[in-house]
Design a protein around this motif. Structure first.
Motif, mmCIF file in Angstrom:
data_model
loop_
_atom_site.group_PDB
_atom_site.id
_atom_site.type_symbol
_atom_site.label_atom_id
_atom_site.label_comp_id
_atom_site.label_asym_id
_atom_site.label_seq_id
_atom_site.Cartn_x
_atom_site.Cartn_y
_atom_site.Cartn_z
ATOM 1 N N HIS A 106 -4.577 -0.592 34.808
ATOM 2 C CA HIS A 106 -4.620 -0.679 36.271
ATOM 3 C C HIS A 106 -3.992 -2.000 36.721
ATOM 4 O O HIS A 106 -4.087 -3.013 36.027
ATOM 5 N N GLU A 170 -3.228 2.738 37.418
ATOM 6 C CA GLU A 170 -4.029 2.957 38.620
ATOM 7 C C GLU A 170 -3.993 1.728 39.529
ATOM 8 O O GLU A 170 -3.774 0.606 39.052
ATOM 9 N N GLU A 173 -8.885 0.527 40.466
ATOM 10 C CA GLU A 173 -9.985 0.568 39.487
ATOM 11 C C GLU A 173 -11.070 -0.438 39.813
ATOM 12 O O GLU A 173 -12.268 -0.134 39.736
ATOM 13 N N SER A 177 -12.428 2.965 41.791
ATOM 14 C CA SER A 177 -11.631 4.194 41.599
ATOM 15 C C SER A 177 -12.064 5.314 42.549
ATOM 16 O O SER A 177 -12.349 6.438 42.117
#
Length: 471
Positions: A106, A170, A173, A177
């Motif tokens: 992430h 991502e 996170e 999330s």
């Protein structure tokens, strides 16, 4: 010898020792660029929490996308769902019948806290004594760069062998999330893989790698205690009523017994782990002074990995500097409960709320606002992928990996396993006990970073031997 010190013995395993040494040499050439690219990522304050400027998060995603393109990814895009933060997906599809590996990391980071407490500015990366300091230097922009560097090392070999690689970075996170599940469901086809490597955990110690085989789950909530409609003079009205902060403190004190054990009834304990953690190591890594006793009982590894742990992580109340001689009418606290494998977050939430309701005083109104829930994780101890990972780690570090639990939580792993039930998940990491992830002076050990990159390259190289795990 390089400052990153990649030398190590080569334990028995797949591959040729000469090939490994060639890979080490190539990695030595790539490391300076990798570290500079990591510094560029750290300079972007990509905090995805509500109330922060979203523009740096977008800028961070764009920087990651550019790195993946430069590493040879055939398809790279920036995506989001349901108003979530931007994530990056890079794909180099597999040849028919060949496996696909999904690499997760992430690019968002935690808030910095009081920046004046940092030795150097959190978003100005600085090298000191073999470590790189800065917010996100370890958690988890180093994970991003470990993937990028491994692809720079062996990406062409993987393509020639028909092994598919997908990189999923991502963007939210650290903020819990919130759109992870709808994101992976919306992009299920693009993210489908035989093996998923999550680079967001920690190693046992500098010089000793770890494979994370269990993770605690998470339950949190906010307790609001109201004692008065409004603030009143403490001298004129104090006595018949206890202020809200005092009553909140009394309620919070019921959560632990006199030994510091969690006193909430009905919570699960998993079996004690076999790995021994030394008290001196724990004290050093956690910053616990020698003259203070530790709370709780039993093995430290059990207290950290396989038993519940409950902390008060925030309180809303007047600051000492701004306090006046008034009775505080309302106070709030955020409580975080870590739960071991075998516990469901739904059951843990019920147990925690029930405890608070049973101990609610008749002298206050208590409102409970339920928050995040994340499932714990327990991996299979033996499998072809785990064996391959252990070989790769042993070659990169020159010492066997420790199968370790982790007291922290990565709730989205449960989502990955539910959406991709045929995939195997490996949880690896770039941090070490001194990284201070989420804290002041977060840092990355550059020697460990080099070994992580080498281990991942070896793991990707060997993924072809696994075949199609989904077949």
């Amino acid at each position: 010898m390089s400052t990153h010190d990649l030398t190590s013995e080569n334990p028995q395993g797949t591959g040729d020792a000469g090939e490994i040494e060639e890979l080490r040499a190539r990695l030595e050439e790539l490391l300076p660029t990798a570290v500079e690219d990591l510094k560029s990522l750290v300079r972007i304050p990509s905090i995805a929490f509500e109330g922060y400027d979203p523009a740096p998060v977008r800028r961070s995603a764009e920087a990651v996308a550019e790195l993946l393109r430069g590493a040879g990814m055939a398809e790279v895009g920036i995506e989001s769902v349901a108003g979530g933060s931007p994530a990056v997906i890079g794909r180099s599809p597999a040849a028919p019948g060949r496996p696909t590996v999904l690499l997760y990391a992430h690019h968002d980071v935690q808030p910095t806290g009081e920046t004046s407490h940092w030795t150097s500015p959190p978003f100005e990366p600085v090298e000191r004594e073999g470590r790189l300091y800065g917010r996100g230097a370890a958690d988890d922009k180093a994970g991003v760069m470990a993937h990028v560097t491994a692809l720079r090392l062996v990406g062409e070999e993987l393509a020639a062998d028909g092994i598919g690689v997908t990189v999923f970075v991502e963007g939210e996170e650290e903020a819990g999330s919130p759109t992870f599940r709808p994101f992976i469901e919306a992009h299920r086809e693009a993210l489908a893989a035989d093996l998923i490597i999550v680079a967001d955990s920690a190693n046992w110690a500098v010089g000793t790698p770890a494979l994370t085989t269990s993770l605690r789950g998470l339950v949190d909530l906010v307790i609001e205690v109201r004692a008065l409609d409004h603030a009143v003079h403490s001298g004129l009205f104090g006595g018949p009523v206890l202020d809200a902060l005092t009553q909140l403190s009394r309620l919070l004190a019921t959560l632990h017994d006199e030994r510091g054990e969690v006193a909430v009834e009905g919570l699960v304990r998993a079996p004690d782990p076999t790995v021994r953690m030394e008290e001196a190591d724990y004290r050093r890594d956690a910053g616990v002074p020698q003259d203070l006793e530790l709370s709780g009982s039993g093995p430290l590894a059990a207290q950290l990995w396989t038993r519940p742990a409950l902390s008060v992580i925030g309180i809303d109340a007047p600051s000492v500097r701004e306090a006046s001689n008034t009775l505080v009418p309302v106070a709030r606290a955020k409580v975080s409960l870590r739960i071991p494998p075998g516990e469901s977050p739904e059951s843990a939430m019920v147990a925690l709320v029930s405890h608070l309701e049973r101990h609610t005083p008749a002298t206050a109104q208590v409102t409970i606002h339920r928050g995040e829930q994340g499932r714990p994780y327990s991996a299979r101890q033996t499998s072809p992928a785990m064996d391959l990972a252990r070989q790769a780690f042993a070659r990169a570090w020159g010492t066997p990996a420790v199968d370790t639990g982790l007291g922290g939580s990565i709730p989205f792993i449960a989502d990955l396993l539910e959406v991709f039930p045929e995939a195997e998940v490996l949880v690896t990491g770039v941090e070490d006990p001194e990284s201070r992830a989420h804290g002041i002076d977060e840092s990355l050990h550059l020697g460990e970073f080099a070994r992580v990159c080498l281990a991942e390259a070896l793991l990707l190289r060997g993924a072809g031997t696994l075949g199609g795990l989904r077949a």
